[in-house]
Design a protein around this motif. Sequence first.
Motif, mmCIF file in Angstrom:
data_model
loop_
_atom_site.group_PDB
_atom_site.id
_atom_site.type_symbol
_atom_site.label_atom_id
_atom_site.label_comp_id
_atom_site.label_asym_id
_atom_site.label_seq_id
_atom_site.Cartn_x
_atom_site.Cartn_y
_atom_site.Cartn_z
ATOM 1 N N ALA A 1 5.445 -7.381 -3.486
ATOM 2 C CA ALA A 1 4.346 -7.513 -2.532
ATOM 3 C C ALA A 1 3.185 -8.211 -3.220
ATOM 4 N N VAL A 2 2.791 -9.360 -2.696
ATOM 5 C CA VAL A 2 1.735 -10.170 -3.285
ATOM 6 C C VAL A 2 0.509 -10.112 -2.381
ATOM 7 N N PHE A 3 -0.596 -9.620 -2.916
ATOM 8 C CA PHE A 3 -1.812 -9.438 -2.131
ATOM 9 C C PHE A 3 -2.660 -10.705 -2.159
ATOM 10 N N PRO B 1 2.400 -19.789 2.321
ATOM 11 C CA PRO B 1 3.559 -20.700 2.260
ATOM 12 C C PRO B 1 4.225 -20.735 0.891
ATOM 13 N N ALA B 2 3.452 -20.481 -0.183
ATOM 14 C CA ALA B 2 4.071 -20.406 -1.513
ATOM 15 C C ALA B 2 5.029 -19.229 -1.589
ATOM 16 N N ILE B 3 4.651 -18.112 -0.972
ATOM 17 C CA ILE B 3 5.534 -16.936 -0.921
ATOM 18 C C ILE B 3 6.783 -17.254 -0.110
ATOM 19 N N ASP B 4 6.609 -17.931 1.007
ATOM 20 C CA ASP B 4 7.763 -18.323 1.828
ATOM 21 C C ASP B 4 8.721 -19.210 1.034
ATOM 22 N N LYS B 5 8.151 -20.115 0.247
ATOM 23 C CA LYS B 5 8.996 -21.023 -0.539
ATOM 24 C C LYS B 5 9.763 -20.262 -1.622
ATOM 25 N N PHE C 1 10.013 -11.487 -1.507
ATOM 26 C CA PHE C 1 8.566 -11.504 -1.641
ATOM 27 C C PHE C 1 7.930 -11.264 -0.278
ATOM 28 N N THR C 2 6.774 -10.642 -0.267
ATOM 29 C CA THR C 2 6.026 -10.516 0.978
ATOM 30 C C THR C 2 4.544 -10.685 0.699
ATOM 31 N N PHE C 3 3.834 -11.262 1.651
ATOM 32 C CA PHE C 3 2.411 -11.568 1.527
ATOM 33 C C PHE C 3 1.602 -10.523 2.274
ATOM 34 N N ILE C 4 0.672 -9.869 1.567
ATOM 35 C CA ILE C 4 -0.230 -8.905 2.187
ATOM 36 C C ILE C 4 -1.563 -9.602 2.459
ATOM 37 N N ASN C 5 -1.920 -9.684 3.715
ATOM 38 C CA ASN C 5 -3.088 -10.442 4.148
ATOM 39 C C ASN C 5 -4.319 -9.536 4.158
ATOM 40 N N LEU D 1 5.185 -15.586 -10.903
ATOM 41 C CA LEU D 1 6.029 -14.782 -10.023
ATOM 42 C C LEU D 1 7.505 -15.130 -10.203
ATOM 43 N N THR D 2 7.778 -16.387 -10.472
ATOM 44 C CA THR D 2 9.160 -16.793 -10.755
ATOM 45 C C THR D 2 9.656 -16.152 -12.043
#
Length: 358
Positions: free
Chosen positions: A217-219, A258-262, A272-276, A205-206
Motif C-alpha cells: 500500500a503506497v500512500f 499511474p506509476a502504481i498502475d504500471k 500495489f495499491t494507491f492510498i489517496n 518499490l521495484t
Amino acid sequence: MACDSQLFTVFVVLGILQIQTFLVVGEPRVPCLFIFGDSLVDNGNNNNLETQAKANYKPYGVDFPGGVTGRFTNGRTIADMIGHLLGFSKFIPPHATATDDEISTGVNYGSGSAGIRDESGSHLGDRLYLARQIRNHKALITRLTNLQNNKALTDEHLKQCIYLSNIGSNDYINNFLIPELYPQSHSYTSDQFAALLIRQYTQHLTTLYNLGARKIAVFGLGQIGCALEVIARFGKDGGSCVDLINDSVNIFNGRLKPAIDKLNNDLAGSRFTFINVTSILAPQGGVQFPNIPCCQVRPDGQCIPDTNPCPNRGLSVYYDGFHPTEIANTVLATRSYTSLSNMDASPYDISHLVQVAN
C-alpha cells in the motif's frame, strides 16, 4: 495533512471509528506487516540518531499506552492503527530495537525527516532515507532466513505480508522548499521534480518487490501547503493554505497513481495499491476543527519539550506544526483500511489488499 477548509468534519462518527480501530479478534489477517516511511510512521527509529528530528520526549506520546516512544504525535500513528485493524495484538516494533522473536511478524523502518531522495532532511541530521530503509529490510530478510533455516519458507512468508510505504513529504518540506540549503532541487520545475521523485520511488518499490514484497500500500501525499508550519513560513493571507505548494504536491500525486498502475502491469504477481490521502482528507461538511497546533511549538514546528498540550486533543487535527493527532490518524487509517469512496484507494483498500491472491 489539511488546512481549515479541509479538516476532518465527520466528528460524530470519530468515536465509533476509534473504537473500531482497536478491535482485535482472533489471529492477524496476515502473518506480518512491514512499514516504510517518515515521521508520520516513525515509532522510535530516530531516538538514538544524531538528528533534530526526534520525538522521544514529552508532550509526544502523552496518550500512547507505553508513554513516550519516539512517535511524532500524542498517541498512535496511522501505521499503529492499521496494524490493529489487521489483527495484530502488539505494536509492530521499530527496526532499531526489533528482536529475533519479533521480526517474523514485521518491522517498522520509518524515520523522521527521511525522504525518497537521499539528501532530503540532511540539514536536520542523520535519518534513514528510503534506500537505507530498504537496505535494512534486505538485511532483516537474511536474518529471518537464518532463523527459519529455510529460504523457500521465508520467501513464501514475505509474499503474504502487507507492506506500507508512506514517504515523500520531506522531499518537499525539507528539500524542494528550502532552495538556500538544497539548490539542486531548484534545477527542476515542479513538474520535473515530481517526475524525478516518481522515477526514484518506482525504483525503490521495484527493489522491494524483488526482495519478496507483493502486497504494498503506497500512500500519496497530504496537502503539504496546508500544514501549519508551512503556512507560517510561506502563507500570506491570514492562515490560508499555500496553493502553489499544494499544486506541486498534486503534480506528484497525479503521477504516483499511474506509476502504481504500471508497477502492477509490469511486475508479475504484484499487488500495489494507491492510498489517496487527499481524497480521504477532503471536506465533507459538518463540524470544523481548530486550525492550530495542540502543543506549543519550537521554530522548527516540533513540540517544545515538557510543555502541556491542549486538553481536548480529540478536537485537534494537528499535534505540532506538521504532524496529525491520534484522532486524525484514526480517520486516515480507518478509511485507508476500508474506503468510503472509490477515490480513497485504487485498485483496492487495505482490507481488500489482504484478500487478493498473489
